[in-house]
Scaffold this active site. Structure first.
Site, PDB file in Angstrom:
ATOM      1  N   ASN A   7       0.879  -1.170   0.000  1.00  0.00           N
ATOM      2  CA  ASN A   7       0.000   0.000   0.000  1.00  0.00           C
ATOM      3  C   ASN A   7       0.917   1.220   0.000  1.00  0.00           C
ATOM      4  O   ASN A   7       1.532   1.545   1.015  1.00  0.00           O
ATOM      5  CB  ASN A   7      -0.918  -0.007   1.223  1.00  0.00           C
ATOM      6  CG  ASN A   7      -1.834   1.204   1.264  1.00  0.00           C
ATOM      7  OD1 ASN A   7      -1.468   2.299   0.887  1.00  0.00           O
ATOM      8  ND2 ASN A   7      -3.054   1.016   1.763  1.00  0.00           N
ATOM      9  N   ASP A 145      -3.895  -4.920   0.974  1.00  0.00           N
ATOM     10  CA  ASP A 145      -4.167  -4.307   2.272  1.00  0.00           C
ATOM     11  C   ASP A 145      -5.544  -4.785   2.697  1.00  0.00           C
ATOM     12  O   ASP A 145      -6.553  -4.331   2.160  1.00  0.00           O
ATOM     13  CB  ASP A 145      -4.114  -2.788   2.145  1.00  0.00           C
ATOM     14  CG  ASP A 145      -4.493  -2.076   3.433  1.00  0.00           C
ATOM     15  OD1 ASP A 145      -4.790  -2.749   4.438  1.00  0.00           O
ATOM     16  OD2 ASP A 145      -4.501  -0.829   3.424  1.00  0.00           O
ATOM     17  N   ASP A 216      -1.396  -6.238   6.070  1.00  0.00           N
ATOM     18  CA  ASP A 216      -1.069  -6.472   4.659  1.00  0.00           C
ATOM     19  C   ASP A 216      -0.659  -7.932   4.503  1.00  0.00           C
ATOM     20  O   ASP A 216       0.260  -8.402   5.190  1.00  0.00           O
ATOM     21  CB  ASP A 216       0.056  -5.539   4.229  1.00  0.00           C
ATOM     22  CG  ASP A 216      -0.324  -4.077   4.418  1.00  0.00           C
ATOM     23  OD1 ASP A 216      -0.899  -3.498   3.488  1.00  0.00           O
ATOM     24  OD2 ASP A 216      -0.056  -3.543   5.516  1.00  0.00           O
ATOM     25  N   ASP A 245       2.611   4.771   5.122  1.00  0.00           N
ATOM     26  CA  ASP A 245       2.449   4.223   6.468  1.00  0.00           C
ATOM     27  C   ASP A 245       2.460   2.694   6.468  1.00  0.00           C
ATOM     28  O   ASP A 245       2.420   2.075   7.531  1.00  0.00           O
ATOM     29  CB  ASP A 245       1.193   4.775   7.160  1.00  0.00           C
ATOM     30  CG  ASP A 245      -0.048   4.743   6.284  1.00  0.00           C
ATOM     31  OD1 ASP A 245       0.044   4.424   5.080  1.00  0.00           O
ATOM     32  OD2 ASP A 245      -1.140   5.067   6.800  1.00  0.00           O
ATOM     33  N   HIS A 246       2.522   2.093   5.290  1.00  0.00           N
ATOM     34  CA  HIS A 246       2.606   0.636   5.149  1.00  0.00           C
ATOM     35  C   HIS A 246       3.984   0.227   4.650  1.00  0.00           C
ATOM     36  O   HIS A 246       4.625   0.963   3.889  1.00  0.00           O
ATOM     37  CB  HIS A 246       1.578   0.122   4.132  1.00  0.00           C
ATOM     38  CG  HIS A 246       0.161   0.296   4.535  1.00  0.00           C
ATOM     39  ND1 HIS A 246      -0.639  -0.752   4.942  1.00  0.00           N
ATOM     40  CD2 HIS A 246      -0.621   1.398   4.557  1.00  0.00           C
ATOM     41  CE1 HIS A 246      -1.855  -0.298   5.199  1.00  0.00           C
ATOM     42  NE2 HIS A 246      -1.869   1.006   4.979  1.00  0.00           N
TER      43      HIS A 246
END
Length: 255
Positions: A7, A145, A216, A245-246
Site C-alpha cells: 500500500n 491491504d 497487509d 504508512d505501510h
C-alpha cells in the site's frame, strides 16, 4: 519467484520510493494499493523502463489498485463481479500460471458506522467471488491491504484494540471465511510469533515505537502453499523520508 504487496498511500508521492525498491528488491509480481491516481496519470512508462508491465484501476484522490509484473498480464478483471461499487479496490490478472487478485479492503472507519456495514458486505461479496476464482484457478494468490489484523499476534496492544475497527470479531470472522476457501497466510507459514507489523500510524511516533498492526497479507492457495519458501515484511521503506504508512510484504515461491 518473489511476490509482493505494498500500500503505497499515493503513487504520485511514493513513485521514487517504488522505483528504488523495485530496482533493489527485484520482485516478479507486485500488487499496489491506494495508488490514488486516475488511469491517465498512472506511470506505466516509467515502470516499463524498469521491466514491469502494469495493469491498473484508479480514481482521483482515493483508492486505486495495480498489478506490476515482468510477464504480461492477461484476463484482467476490475472490481468484484456483480457487486456495484464505484470505488476502485479490486484488480485481478493472470501472470504465467498464477492468478493474482489484488485487494484494497474497505477500512470501515469505526465499528457500527455505515462504512463498517459496507466493509462487511464488501467482504461477503469478495468471498463469493473468490470461491469461484479458486475453483477456476488452483494457483491463486490473493494479496493486498486487508485492513484486518488476523489475530492478536498481529496487534501491538490487543487489549486496546479489542473490538475496535481492524480487529473486531466480525471482521476477523470474514477473513477466516476467506481463508477457509483454501487460502493460507504466507507469513504465518514461516513465522508463528507476534510483534511483526506492516502498518504503523504516522502519529505518536508509531513506527519508532513499533505500535503497529499486520494488515497487509499475501494469501496462497493450497497448490501454492508447498511452493512458499519464505515470507517477510520489508520495514526499510518505512524508514525513508515521506514514507507510506505501510511496508511491503513479500512471499517467495519456488519455481
Amino acid at each position: 519467484m518473489k511476490i509482493a504487496s505494498w500500500n503505497v498511500n499515493s503513487l504520485n508521492v511514493r513513485l521514487p520510493h517504488l522505483v528504488e525498491w523495485l530496482k533493489d528488491r527485484q520482485p516478479d509480481i507486485v500488487g499496489l494499493q491506494e495508488t490514488k491516481l486516475e488511469d491517465a496519470k498512472f506511470p506505466a512508462a516509467a515502470l516499463a523502463e524498469l521491466g514491469y508491465r502494469s495493469v491498473f484501476a484508479g480514481q482521483k484522490t482515493y483508492n486505486g489498485v495495480a498489478i506490476l509484473s515482468r510477464e504480461p498480464a492477461r484476463d484482467v478483471q476490475v472490481g468484484i463481479p456483480g457487486f456495484e461499487d464505484e470505488q476502485k479496490r479490486v484488480i485481478a490478472a493472470t501472470v504465467g500460471d498464477l492468478r493474482v487478485v489484488d485487494l484494497y479492503v474497505v477500512n470501515g472507519k469505526a465499528v457500527g458506522d455505515e462504512k463498517y456495514d459496507y466493509k462487511l458486505r464488501w467482504l461477503d461479496a469478495a468471498h463469493d467471488w473468490l470461491a469461484a476464482e479458486i475453483a477456476r484457478h488452483p494457483n491463486l494468490i490473493v494479496l493486498g491491504d486487508f485492513n484486518i489484523a488476523p489475530d492478536d499476534r498481529d496487534v501491538h496492544d490487543p487489549e486496546a484494540w479489542r473490538e475496535q475497527i481492524l480487529c473486531s470479531t466480525p471482521e476477523r470472522e470474514a477473513l477466516r471465511r476467506l481463508l477457509a476457501l483454501g487460502l493460507h497466510d504466507s507469513f504465518r507459514l514461516h513465522h508463528d510469533q507476534g510483534g511483526h507489523y506492516s502498518w504503523w500510524d504516522y502519529r505518536a511516533a508509531g513506527f519508532r515505537r513499533n505500535l503497529g498492526l499486520r494488515i497487509d497479507l499475501v494469501l496462497l492457495s493450497d497448490t501454492l502453499r508447498g511452493r512458499c519458501t519464505a515470507a517477510s515484511i520489508d520495514r526499510e521503506p518505512r524508514t525513508w523520508e515521506r514514507p507510506s504508512d505501510h511496508a511491503p510484504v513479500i512471499a517467495e515461491l519456488a519455481d
